[in-house]
Design an enzyme around this catalytic site. Structure first.
Site, short mmCIF file in Angstrom:
data_model
loop_
_atom_site.label_atom_id
_atom_site.label_comp_id
_atom_site.label_asym_id
_atom_site.label_seq_id
_atom_site.Cartn_x
_atom_site.Cartn_y
_atom_site.Cartn_z
N ASN A 10 -22.00 4.10 42.75
CA ASN A 10 -21.83 3.10 41.71
C ASN A 10 -21.93 3.62 40.28
O ASN A 10 -21.87 2.85 39.33
CB ASN A 10 -22.83 1.95 41.90
N CYS A 11 -22.05 4.91 40.11
CA CYS A 11 -22.12 5.52 38.78
C CYS A 11 -20.75 5.45 38.10
O CYS A 11 -19.74 5.81 38.70
CB CYS A 11 -22.59 6.97 38.93
N ASP A 12 -20.71 4.98 36.86
CA ASP A 12 -19.44 4.86 36.13
C ASP A 12 -18.74 6.20 35.97
O ASP A 12 -17.52 6.29 36.09
CB ASP A 12 -19.66 4.22 34.76
#
Length: 118
Positions: A10-12
């Site tokens: 979920n890290c941009d």
């Protein structure tokens, strides 16, 4: 050639890096620290190659929330222990191109390094 990208789903920044790889038709395996963790030997090898200072994400909230005692007097072994305990502290992504690793995402570096690895 096998490429693996290490990080957190979920890290941009991870999303941007994976999108770049997808858009450029680069096949890769994704290693999610939250699911699979990271072993000490691999983290130590990365530290030997890149330096623990490059791998440790001091800008992230996980690191910032640490007690001052954990942040003070950092050494390689202390940093590796912190990253093993909380893989969110590993700078993302780590792109393993087989013969070398690239930390972080910059499209121009990916274009150069991924092409060179083929």
């Amino acid at each position: 050639m096998s490429i693996t990208i290490y990080g957190i789903k979920n890290c941009d920044t991870m999303k941007k890096a994976r999108a770049w790889l997808d858009d450029h038709g680069v096949a890769y395996d994704f290693h999610d620290y939250k699911i699979a963790g990271i072993d000490k030997a691999k983290l130590k090898a990365w530290s030997d190659e890149l330096g623990w200072e490059v791998l440790l994400n001091r800008a992230g909230t996980t690191f910032k929330k640490l007690p001052d005692a954990d942040k003070d007097g950092l050494t390689e072994s202390k940093a590796i222990a912190l990253m093993l305990a909380q893989p969110s502290m590993i700078k993302r992504p780590v792109l393993d191109l087989g013969g070398r690793r690239v930390v972080g995402f910059k499209p121009d570096l990916y274009a150069r390094d991924v092409k060179a690895a083929k």
